[in-house]
Design a protein around this motif. Structure first.
Motif, PDB file in Angstrom:
ATOM      1  N   ILE A   1      -2.296  -7.854   5.483  1.00  0.00           N
ATOM      2  CA  ILE A   1      -2.594  -6.757   6.411  1.00  0.00           C
ATOM      3  C   ILE A   1      -2.105  -5.437   5.832  1.00  0.00           C
ATOM      4  N   THR A   2      -0.950  -5.472   5.137  1.00  0.00           N
ATOM      5  CA  THR A   2      -0.427  -4.252   4.528  1.00  0.00           C
ATOM      6  C   THR A   2      -1.387  -3.734   3.455  1.00  0.00           C
ATOM      7  N   TRP A   3      -1.884  -4.656   2.607  1.00  0.00           N
ATOM      8  CA  TRP A   3      -2.829  -4.234   1.576  1.00  0.00           C
ATOM      9  C   TRP A   3      -4.081  -3.612   2.196  1.00  0.00           C
ATOM     10  N   ARG A   4      -4.588  -4.282   3.265  1.00  0.00           N
ATOM     11  CA  ARG A   4      -5.790  -3.753   3.904  1.00  0.00           C
ATOM     12  C   ARG A   4      -5.524  -2.347   4.443  1.00  0.00           C
ATOM     13  N   SER A   5      -4.357  -2.181   5.112  1.00  0.00           N
ATOM     14  CA  SER A   5      -4.020  -0.862   5.653  1.00  0.00           C
ATOM     15  C   SER A   5      -3.931   0.158   4.525  1.00  0.00           C
ATOM     16  N   LEU A   6      -3.351  -0.272   3.394  1.00  0.00           N
ATOM     17  CA  LEU A   6      -3.187   0.648   2.261  1.00  0.00           C
ATOM     18  C   LEU A   6      -4.534   1.114   1.731  1.00  0.00           C
ATOM     19  N   TRP A   7      -5.455   0.168   1.516  1.00  0.00           N
ATOM     20  CA  TRP A   7      -6.713   0.618   0.938  1.00  0.00           C
ATOM     21  C   TRP A   7      -7.581   1.381   1.917  1.00  0.00           C
ATOM     22  N   ILE A   8      -7.505   1.020   3.186  1.00  0.00           N
ATOM     23  CA  ILE A   8      -8.261   1.803   4.173  1.00  0.00           C
ATOM     24  C   ILE A   8      -7.700   3.227   4.249  1.00  0.00           C
ATOM     25  N   ALA A   9      -6.356   3.346   4.222  1.00  0.00           N
ATOM     26  CA  ALA A   9      -5.741   4.677   4.289  1.00  0.00           C
ATOM     27  C   ALA A   9      -6.050   5.479   3.024  1.00  0.00           C
ATOM     28  N   THR A  10      -6.035   4.803   1.866  1.00  0.00           N
ATOM     29  CA  THR A  10      -6.320   5.500   0.616  1.00  0.00           C
ATOM     30  C   THR A  10      -7.756   6.004   0.593  1.00  0.00           C
ATOM     31  N   LEU A  11      -8.684   5.120   0.966  1.00  0.00           N
ATOM     32  CA  LEU A  11     -10.093   5.534   0.999  1.00  0.00           C
ATOM     33  C   LEU A  11     -10.305   6.700   1.959  1.00  0.00           C
TER      34      LEU A  11
ATOM     35  N   LEU B   1      -3.861  25.643  -8.501  1.00  0.00           N
ATOM     36  CA  LEU B   1      -3.309  26.559  -7.506  1.00  0.00           C
ATOM     37  C   LEU B   1      -3.437  26.005  -6.086  1.00  0.00           C
ATOM     38  N   SER B   2      -4.413  25.113  -5.872  1.00  0.00           N
ATOM     39  CA  SER B   2      -4.582  24.575  -4.516  1.00  0.00           C
ATOM     40  C   SER B   2      -3.810  23.273  -4.329  1.00  0.00           C
ATOM     41  N   LYS B   3      -3.103  22.871  -5.387  1.00  0.00           N
ATOM     42  CA  LYS B   3      -2.447  21.558  -5.321  1.00  0.00           C
ATOM     43  C   LYS B   3      -1.461  21.384  -4.160  1.00  0.00           C
ATOM     44  N   PRO B   4      -0.674  22.408  -3.816  1.00  0.00           N
ATOM     45  CA  PRO B   4       0.208  22.212  -2.651  1.00  0.00           C
ATOM     46  C   PRO B   4      -0.595  21.823  -1.418  1.00  0.00           C
ATOM     47  N   GLY B   5      -1.764  22.426  -1.238  1.00  0.00           N
ATOM     48  CA  GLY B   5      -2.616  22.100  -0.095  1.00  0.00           C
ATOM     49  C   GLY B   5      -3.148  20.684  -0.200  1.00  0.00           C
ATOM     50  N   VAL B   6      -3.518  20.277  -1.418  1.00  0.00           N
ATOM     51  CA  VAL B   6      -4.024  18.922  -1.623  1.00  0.00           C
ATOM     52  C   VAL B   6      -2.952  17.904  -1.259  1.00  0.00           C
ATOM     53  N   ILE B   7      -1.725  18.174  -1.725  1.00  0.00           N
ATOM     54  CA  ILE B   7      -0.637  17.216  -1.464  1.00  0.00           C
ATOM     55  C   ILE B   7      -0.306  17.175   0.020  1.00  0.00           C
ATOM     56  N   ALA B   8      -0.155  18.342   0.624  1.00  0.00           N
ATOM     57  CA  ALA B   8       0.183  18.370   2.048  1.00  0.00           C
ATOM     58  C   ALA B   8      -0.910  17.696   2.870  1.00  0.00           C
ATOM     59  N   GLY B   9      -2.174  18.027   2.569  1.00  0.00           N
ATOM     60  CA  GLY B   9      -3.286  17.446   3.312  1.00  0.00           C
ATOM     61  C   GLY B   9      -3.350  15.939   3.144  1.00  0.00           C
ATOM     62  N   SER B  10      -3.139  15.473   1.899  1.00  0.00           N
ATOM     63  CA  SER B  10      -3.212  14.035   1.648  1.00  0.00           C
ATOM     64  C   SER B  10      -2.142  13.284   2.426  1.00  0.00           C
ATOM     65  N   ILE B  11      -0.933  13.858   2.470  1.00  0.00           N
ATOM     66  CA  ILE B  11       0.144  13.190   3.212  1.00  0.00           C
ATOM     67  C   ILE B  11      -0.187  13.171   4.698  1.00  0.00           C
ATOM     68  N   LEU B  12      -0.685  14.308   5.191  1.00  0.00           N
ATOM     69  CA  LEU B  12      -0.993  14.400   6.619  1.00  0.00           C
ATOM     70  C   LEU B  12      -2.114  13.435   7.019  1.00  0.00           C
ATOM     71  N   VAL B  13      -2.995  13.099   6.089  1.00  0.00           N
ATOM     72  CA  VAL B  13      -4.077  12.166   6.409  1.00  0.00           C
ATOM     73  C   VAL B  13      -3.647  10.726   6.146  1.00  0.00           C
ATOM     74  N   PHE B  14      -2.958  10.508   5.040  1.00  0.00           N
ATOM     75  CA  PHE B  14      -2.624   9.139   4.652  1.00  0.00           C
ATOM     76  C   PHE B  14      -1.679   8.463   5.650  1.00  0.00           C
ATOM     77  N   ILE B  15      -0.623   9.169   6.025  1.00  0.00           N
ATOM     78  CA  ILE B  15       0.402   8.526   6.867  1.00  0.00           C
ATOM     79  C   ILE B  15      -0.158   8.083   8.222  1.00  0.00           C
ATOM     80  N   PRO B  16      -0.842   8.939   8.971  1.00  0.00           N
ATOM     81  CA  PRO B  16      -1.382   8.425  10.242  1.00  0.00           C
ATOM     82  C   PRO B  16      -2.486   7.381  10.045  1.00  0.00           C
ATOM     83  N   SER B  17      -3.250   7.472   8.951  1.00  0.00           N
ATOM     84  CA  SER B  17      -4.292   6.465   8.719  1.00  0.00           C
ATOM     85  C   SER B  17      -3.669   5.104   8.465  1.00  0.00           C
ATOM     86  N   PHE B  18      -2.566   5.108   7.731  1.00  0.00           N
ATOM     87  CA  PHE B  18      -1.900   3.855   7.385  1.00  0.00           C
ATOM     88  C   PHE B  18      -1.417   3.138   8.643  1.00  0.00           C
ATOM     89  N   GLY B  19      -0.921   3.901   9.599  1.00  0.00           N
ATOM     90  CA  GLY B  19      -0.412   3.286  10.825  1.00  0.00           C
ATOM     91  C   GLY B  19      -1.416   3.331  11.962  1.00  0.00           C
TER      92      GLY B  19
END
Lengths: 382, 307
Positions: free
Chosen positions: B93-103, B229-247
């Motif tokens: 289930i963890t793997w499934r959550s990981l790949w769904i969140a990553t995608l 130059l946009s990398k801070p936004g990419v990182i912040a956005g990715s974290i904000l999307v990944f964490i709630p998707s994972f859970g």
């Protein structure tokens, strides 16, 4: 009433989560322990409550499933006894239990299902009933007066009952043998002109597969449980989803042609469509789960006498019939039979014939095996 | 000049300390910090009461015992719930959550980046209007919006119809992992767009022009100037999307079917289900929290060096 509604379920979850913040101790109310200890071992459970028949000692807070009480009965009770009744709703047995454990429920009377009554008895949450104050208890039909979850009805009185079976789209599926083959047999279920849904409940889902395999739905044999999980996993190919609250809707919208669900949930929604003859509810011939919802009084209820009087009021023959005429669930009240509408009593899906009734089984709490049920079912769902 | 000015100066600097008791300045500082603390008190109290305390209770529960009837016994503290975290079911289930969140994160990024770039390069008025449009979905309930996707994706819904016209035979979307990812991308897209927009908007666009003047192709200019130059936004956005998707809990419950059990649903089942195994549910939550914290720390640090 097993017709769980999603949005409300979310609220229930939120409540449960917030309940985590409170003390859910292993030490039950001291007076509850006393009540449990004073019950006579033979289970006659004649607890002296100090109440008289028809006595009231305050307003009543009634915890119930939604759409499960004729409002006119509440009005009648309020008028007759000059008390106020507040009805509050819960969406699952587990949510109710979590609320009580967390101390957030001030209910006097609640309506838990069979297996939950057993858990609540074990946890000393329920008050042993004073049978002397519930003379209408004699109306209860023989098959419900000594249930496995509460022998001798020491703590609970049956409210309504029903079965868990299969709802089908007759127009699509045609005339079929009522069998769990419709969900699990690759040659039958796999050949249906559409897909199916299974209840999203580890006990009910596994019970369906266990019946299909010819095993006891309350088995704790790991091998049998694994076989059942394998059947559910195989059925994934023609299972569209697992749902405990949308099974009827999916059937009516054509997403499924057969669905696993509760009698009342299906029948209720079949009454509401233009072409009810296109749908049918079947009780599989291998056997099916029977369930009761039961009135019980919380050990720390504030209006114990009113609560007893209320239970006695519902067990009255005519009042019990009014309840069933409104909910379309079967009544455990033998005295009510003559007052219930014929359309209900002659419906074999509400009142199954004797040969079907013999094969109905109550789900019992299996203790630690519940974890096995949950994990095997979750694994089979994928 | 100097003589006339000096007396008042010395009055102000040297005389008052002489008149006041020693240690006044420290007292003033203390008073200042006390005032700061008092102003912050409601926030502290809120965090302690509604964040730290519940979290502590979750941690405590994770070491408790489940009674045979499913009651949580706050005694016999043990690590049994943590031992179950390596069960094959939990791992799957963890793997499934990981790949769904990553995608979900990758799809969100691909969809959000051009749009954020588009917003950032508009005139202020258009920008404001577009940002309001991005935030409009938040005005209605997430659960209701997720149920709306059920209609859109259902077998006779518009999305399925369009796929059929495009030549897909019997497309099934609802109750599949794809439906879960569509729902998650939809739900969390604004969390990706907003930080991306913030960093792209702040970017000096003359740098891109300079790169083009120096014969960089459009792609090279993007890769060497805009993207870093946009990398801070990419990182912040990715974290904000990944964490709630994972859970995620609501989306897989509403749009998922077979093969879509995610950690959120599995944890939920420990609390409102017949298993009623609160210690195990708590242990799962603690483990996720721990892994997420580690991952976020690692991500921020490694990202920080590139910025």
């Amino acid at each position: 009433m097993r017709n769980r509604r999603w949005i409300v379920a979310m609220v229930a979850l939120a409540l449960t989560v917030s309940a985590c913040g409170r003390e859910v101790g292993g030490d039950p109310e001291p007076d509850a322990t006393d009540d449990g200890a004073e019950v006579e071992p033979d289970g006659t459970g004649d607890m002296a409550s100090g109440c008289e028949v028809d006595e009231v000692d305050g307003d009543l807070l009634f915890g119930n499933w939604s759409e499960y009480m004729n409002p006119e009965l509440i009005d009648l009770f309020e008028e007759t006894y000059d008390v106020s009744v507040t009805e509050d709703f819960y969406t699952s047995n587990e949510a109710l239990l979590a609320q009580i454990r967390a101390g957030g429920a001030d209910f006097d009377v609640i309506v838990p299902s069979d297996y939950m009554v057993e858990i609540m008895i074990d946890e000393d949450i329920l008050l042993a009933l004073d049978h002397d104050v519930i003379p209408n208890m004699s109306n209860i039909a023989g098959e419900f007066d000594d249930p496995p979850y509460d022998p001798g009805l020491v703590y609970s009185m049956p409210y309504q009952w029903g079965t868990t079976g299969i709802g089908i789209n007759v127009a699509e599926v045609g005339d079929v043998t009522p069998s769990w083959d419709l969900l699990f047999d690759p040659d039958v279920a796999g050949a249906l002109p559409g897909e199916i849904s299974i209840l999203d409940d580890p006990r009910e889902g596994m019970a369906a597969a266990l019946f299909w395999l010819g095993y006891d739905p309350n088995t704790t044999d790991e091998g049998e449980l694994e076989e059942a999980a394998a059947a559910i996993e195989t059925a994934r190919d023609w299972t569209v989803t697992y749902t405990s609250d949308q099974y009827a809707e999916l059937l009516l919208t054509g997403e499924t042609v057969a669905g696993h669900g509760y009698s009342g949930g299906f029948l209720d929604s079949f009454f509401g469509v233009d072409n009810p003859e296109d749908y049918d509810y079947l009780i599989p011939e291998e056997g099916a789960v029977i369930w009761t919802d039961n009135m019980a009084i919380l050990a720390d209820a504030s209006s114990v006498c009113t609560a007893h009087t209320f239970i006695n009021f519902i067990l009255d023959a005519e009042n019990g019939a009014e309840l069933t005429n409104w909910t379309y669930y079967a009544s455990p009240n033998a005295g009510s039979a003559e007052f219930i509408e014929e359309e209900i009593t002659t419906d074999p899906t509400i009142y199954p014939p004797d040969d079907v009734r013999e094969k109905l089984v109550f789900l019992e709490n299996t203790g630690d095996a519940e974890i096995l049920f949950t994990d095997l079912f979750t694994g089979a769902q994928g | 000049m100097a003589t006339t000015l000096t007396p008042p100066d010395s009055d102000q600097t040297s005389v008052p300390p002489a008149k006041l008791p020693p240690g006044l300045e420290t007292n003033a500082e203390k008073a200042e910090s006390r005032r700061g603390f008092l102003i912050g008190l409601p926030a502290y109290a809120y965090l302690v009461l509604f964040f730290a305390l519940p979290l502590a209770i979750v941690v405590v529960y994770s070491f408790a015992t489940r009674s045979t009837t499913g009651l949580t016994v706050l005694a016999d503290w043990n690590l049994q719930s943590y031992a179950r975290l390596t069960d094959s079911l939990v791992v799957a289930i963890t793997w499934r959550s990981l790949w769904i969140a990553t995608l979900t994160t990758v799809v969100s990024l691909v969809v959000a980046y051009p749009f954020a770039y588009y917003i950032a390069t508009r005139t202020p008025r258009v920008r404001a209007a577009l940002l309001v449009l991005v935030m409009i979905p938040f005005w209605s309930n997430f659960l209701v919006r997720t149920f709306a996707w059920r209609l859109l994706l259902s077998s006779d819904g518009p999305v399925t119809r369009i796929l059929e016209t495009l030549g897909f035979a019997n497309p099934r979307l609802l109750f599949t992992p794809s439906a879960v990812i569509i729902g998650l991308v939809y739900g969390y897209l604004p969390f990706m767009i907003l930080p991306l927009y913030a960093s792209l908007e702040r970017m000096d666009h003359s740098l891109v022009e300079a790169a083009r003047d120096l014969y960089a192709t459009g792609w090279e200019a993007f890769r060497k100037v805009t993207w870093p130059l946009s990398k801070p936004g990419v990182i912040a956005g990715s974290i904000l999307v990944f964490i709630p998707s994972f859970g995620a809990f609501v989306t897989p419950e509403v749009l998922g079917g077979t093969g879509t059990t995610m950690l959120g649903s599995y944890i939920g089942r420990q609390f409102v289900g017949t298993a009623s195994d609160w210690p195990f549910g708590a242990a799962l939550s603690v483990a996720i929290l721990f892994v997420m914290m580690l991952a976020a720390m690692f991500y921020f640090r490694s990202g920080g060096k590139d910025l």
